[in-house]
Design a protein around this motif. Structure first.
Motif, PDB file in Angstrom:
ATOM      1  N   ILE A   1       0.949  -1.201  -0.153  1.00 51.50           N
ATOM      2  CA  ILE A   1      -0.067  -0.061  -0.082  1.00 51.50           C
ATOM      3  C   ILE A   1       0.952   1.199  -0.047  1.00 51.50           C
ATOM      4  O   ILE A   1       0.640   1.967  -0.616  1.00 51.50           O
TER       5      ILE A   1
ATOM      6  N   SER B   1       0.859   3.730  -3.010  1.00 56.24           N
ATOM      7  CA  SER B   1       0.288   5.063  -2.957  1.00 56.24           C
ATOM      8  C   SER B   1       1.437   6.202  -3.044  1.00 56.24           C
ATOM      9  O   SER B   1       0.967   7.245  -3.746  1.00 56.24           O
ATOM     10  N   GLU B   2       2.630   6.218  -2.566  1.00 58.80           N
ATOM     11  CA  GLU B   2       3.418   7.143  -2.829  1.00 58.80           C
ATOM     12  C   GLU B   2       4.060   7.346  -4.029  1.00 58.80           C
ATOM     13  O   GLU B   2       4.176   8.280  -4.495  1.00 58.80           O
TER      14      GLU B   2
ATOM     15  N   ALA C   1       0.799   8.869  -5.711  1.00 55.59           N
ATOM     16  CA  ALA C   1       0.748  10.186  -5.619  1.00 55.59           C
ATOM     17  C   ALA C   1       1.657  11.049  -6.129  1.00 55.59           C
ATOM     18  O   ALA C   1       1.489  12.413  -6.293  1.00 55.59           O
TER      19      ALA C   1
ATOM     20  N   LEU D   1      -1.057   8.940   5.022  1.00 55.70           N
ATOM     21  CA  LEU D   1      -1.938   7.841   4.964  1.00 55.70           C
ATOM     22  C   LEU D   1      -1.747   7.141   6.441  1.00 55.70           C
ATOM     23  O   LEU D   1      -3.042   6.671   6.689  1.00 55.70           O
TER      24      LEU D   1
END
Length: 293
Positions: A244, A248-249, A252, A272
């Protein structure tokens, strides 16, 4: 759409690297109920020992075995000199002990092997590899395969053996585990030795990517959001949390970063993690009862 999947898949594979570090924390936390701040220093010590032996002419697998033995001796010293005198002490006492231990291990590594930066070559090039039209890093694919095998091995060790049963008993209640005859010091020694092995694997992979340098010990900070999201007591959670965070990083940074000036990859995982703390403080796979102790 293919670009989106390429970024996401690359992030997922990079997240495996975070998971490898987080697994070492999970092992110690399950056995002692404390966040082991020294895990980053152990990763550094293992990587620095390995690369220094290789540079001195020791064959690759010989250096691996010698480093593994060194980490086992380090685990024994930690259990004998630090953990054994602190049995049944409060979690904050143990945490402060590991905080001091992190500086001792880092200083020991510098005293023995020096402070220079080392390049580590493990035979895997970080080159693109096309899979179903998506360009992926060969190094990330290799790291993911190593992590998958390591998780399977740890899963068998801690779910199908007496060691795993004893570890779960200690995680539930240390005093009750002692009362039924579980040898706490011996279990801690085994777990710290396994954490040292995980640290060696993680150190080799991280060292091969960014070089073996003293900033390597700071990956302890990168593992923190992984543990918060996945749960401090779950190996599976460490893997999921790493995936995750990694995905996500990257997403983003690529899709949100340009809208606010970029540079959000380093701090977005902590945002997060904060959201998870507010909604699910024990993580996706964490044991609610244990996390509240």
């Amino acid at each position: 759409m293919s670009f989106f999947f390429e970024v996401m898949t690359g992030g997922l594979l990079a997240g495996v690297m975070y998971s490898l570090v987080a697994i070492g924390f999970v092992l110690i936390y399950k056995a002692s109920g404390v966040f082991n701040f020294a895990q980053g220093s152990m990763v550094l010590f293992a990587a620095l020992t390995f690369v220094s032996l290789v540079e001195r002419g020791v064959p690759f697998w010989g250096a691996f075995v010698l480093t593994l033995l060194t980490m086992a001796v380090l685990a024994w010293l930690i259990e004998w000199l630090v953990l054994r005198p602190l049995v049944n002490r409060s979690p904050i006492t143990l945490f402060m002990a590991t905080l001091g231990l992190s500086y001792i291990v880092e200083g020991l590594a510098q005293a023995v092997w020096g402070a220079q930066v080392h390049a580590l070559e493990i035979g895997i090039n970080d080159e693109p590899y096309e899979v179903f039209g998506i360009l992926l890093s060969q190094f990330d694919l290799f790291a993911a395969a190593i992590a998958g095998g390591l998780v399977a091995l740890l899963g068998v060790l801690f779910n199908k053996t007496r060691i795993g049963i004893a570890l779960r008993a200690v995680a539930d209640d240390q005093l009750a585990a002692l009362a039924v005859g579980i040898h706490l010091q011996r279990l801690w020694l085994i777990v710290w030795a396994v954490a040292g092995f995980v640290g060696l694997v993680a150190g080799m992979l991280w060292g091969a990517r960014v070089g073996v340098q003293f900033s390597l010990s700071l990956i302890v900070l990168k593992a923190l959001p992984v543990l918060i999201i996945g749960g401090f007591t779950s190996i599976e959670g460490a893997i999921v949390g790493g995936l995750i965070v990694g995905a996500s990083e990257k997403l983003a940074e690529v899709f949100i970063g340009p809208l606010i000036g970029g540079g959000i990859e380093n701090w977005f995982p902590y945002v997060l993690a904060m959201l998870f703390l507010l909604v699910r403080p024990y993580g996706l796979f964490g044991d609610k009862a244990i996390e509240r102790v």
